[in-house]
Design an enzyme around this catalytic site. Structure first.
Site, short mmCIF file in Angstrom:
data_model
loop_
_atom_site.label_atom_id
_atom_site.label_comp_id
_atom_site.label_asym_id
_atom_site.label_seq_id
_atom_site.Cartn_x
_atom_site.Cartn_y
_atom_site.Cartn_z
N LYS A 67 4.88 1.27 0.39
CA LYS A 67 4.58 -0.09 0.69
C LYS A 67 5.53 -0.70 2.19
O LYS A 67 5.28 -0.77 3.08
CB LYS A 67 4.21 -1.29 0.21
CG LYS A 67 3.13 -0.97 -0.95
CD LYS A 67 2.57 -2.25 -2.36
CE LYS A 67 1.65 -1.08 -2.93
NZ LYS A 67 1.85 -1.87 -4.14
N GLN B 264 4.32 -6.77 -7.49
CA GLN B 264 3.56 -5.84 -7.78
C GLN B 264 3.40 -5.41 -9.73
O GLN B 264 3.97 -6.14 -10.29
CB GLN B 264 5.37 -4.92 -7.74
CG GLN B 264 4.55 -3.12 -7.99
CD GLN B 264 3.62 -2.46 -7.56
OE1 GLN B 264 3.59 -2.56 -6.21
NE2 GLN B 264 3.04 -2.08 -7.91
N ASP C 126 -2.68 -9.87 -1.58
CA ASP C 126 -3.46 -8.69 -2.51
C ASP C 126 -4.68 -8.97 -3.06
O ASP C 126 -5.43 -8.68 -3.96
CB ASP C 126 -2.17 -8.79 -3.62
CG ASP C 126 -1.56 -7.56 -4.26
OD1 ASP C 126 -2.19 -6.34 -3.50
OD2 ASP C 126 -1.08 -6.75 -4.66
#
Ligand code: NDP
Length: 292
Positions: free
Chosen positions: A54, A98, A121
């Protein structure tokens, strides 16, 4: 019939190039560079690899990235404190925590702590809640589900009235994909580990999205001739003939399905690359929201 191969790698590269061009345009116009902060708790090697890729993708798109790592024994308060600090940092437009986090951490509480304008996200309960409600718009859509929809909508001009089956109901893939398909006016059936007669249900699907994490579980004769198949699965299976000793396969038996479907995503090179492309798109959007 041999299915058209849906090239997620190429589509993702095009999206990444579009994002990079839009970022360059912003900077030329005197606006800030978008910034993405990642929060990684613990030492899961898979998560480290994902986060690294990422950051690399951000760099290539001209997006600033800020990596934050906490040890596996970090407390709930420490993780949430870091999120609050990132919420207050004007250089940070998007925050990505994450997942999964170590089991002693209450994930929902951490996700709820992210400022909704920085939830790139799309997992903040408010964003997911809005996704599930008619007439409400989430600020951000979760990246893998958004990637599935992008590929589907590119393939099929209208999803209206199509019979869609989503195999899997996880918070990060299956359920948000199903909600997005409903929003696109498909008729949606969600299957999971307690569903009965899976082959029979799947055979009625014009669209199949498979996200179960079971190598090649969906057989060719489960698929309706002409269906569009989106295979989200990423499964490692032993293969002594490969240098690494394994290969990656999807949730669909590709060699069989390709003979029946009208279009199918390969694994790898299908949905996988779309996730990061959508993350970059969401981060750019977060910067634009911040401009207003
Ligand atoms: P989860 O393990 O969280 O969810 C799996 C889902 O599949 C559950 O809803 C489960 O049902 C259902 N399921 C499991 N076994 C069966 C079965 N035998 N029959 C029917 N349903 C079953 O997985 P994720 O959603 O996180 O991931 C799914 C796959 O997608 C994985 O291979 C993962 O690696 C991949 N993935 C790929 C991404 C990408 O391309 N970027 C991103 C995220 C995931 P129940 O709810 O009843 O337990």
């Amino acid at each position: 019939m041999t299915a058209k191969i849906i090239d997620g790698k190429l589509t993702a590269e095009n999206i990444r190039a579009e994002v990079a061009a839009a970022v360059a345009e912003r900077v030329k116009a005197g606006k800030s560079k978008p910034g993405l902060a990642t929060v990684l708790v613990g030492d899961d090697p898979g998560s480290h690899t994902y986060v690294r890729s990422k950051h690399k993708a951000c760099l290539e798109a001209g997006i600033e990235s800020f990596g934050h790592e906490l040890p596996a024994n970090a407390t709930q308060a420490e993780v949430e404190q870091l999120v609050m600090q990132l919420n207050a940092d004007p250089r940070v437009n998007g925050i990505l925590v994450q997942l999964p986090m170590p089991s002693h951490i209450d994930e929902e509480s951490v996700l709820k702590a992210i400022s909704i304008e920085k939830d790139v996200d799309g997992f903040h309960p408010l964003n997911i809640g809005r996704l599930a409600q008619k007439g409400r718009e989430p600020l951000f859509i979760p990246c893998t589900p958004a990637g599935c929809m992008y590929l589907l909508e590119k393939e099929l001009p209208s999803l209206e009235g199509a019979n869609a089956v989503v195999l899997g109901r996880s918070n990060i893939v299956g359920m948000p994909v199903a909600l997005l398909l409903v929003r696109a006016n498909a008729t949606v059936t969600i299957c999971h580990s307690r569903s009965r007669n899976l082959p029979e249900i799947i055979r009625k699907a014009d669209i199949l999205v498979a996200a179960v994490g079971r190598p090649e579980m969906v057989k060719g004769d489960w698929i309706k001739p002409g269906a569009v198949v989106i295979d989200v699965g990423i499964n490692h299976v032993d293969d002594a003939s490969r240098p690494k000793g394994y290969r990656i396969v999807g949730d669909v038996a590709y060699d069989e399905a390709v003979q029946v479907a009208s279009a199918i995503t390969p694994v790898p090179g299908g949905v996988g690359p779309m996730t990061i492309a959508m993350l970059l798109k969401n981060t750019l959007r977060a910067a634009e929201i911040n401009d207003k």
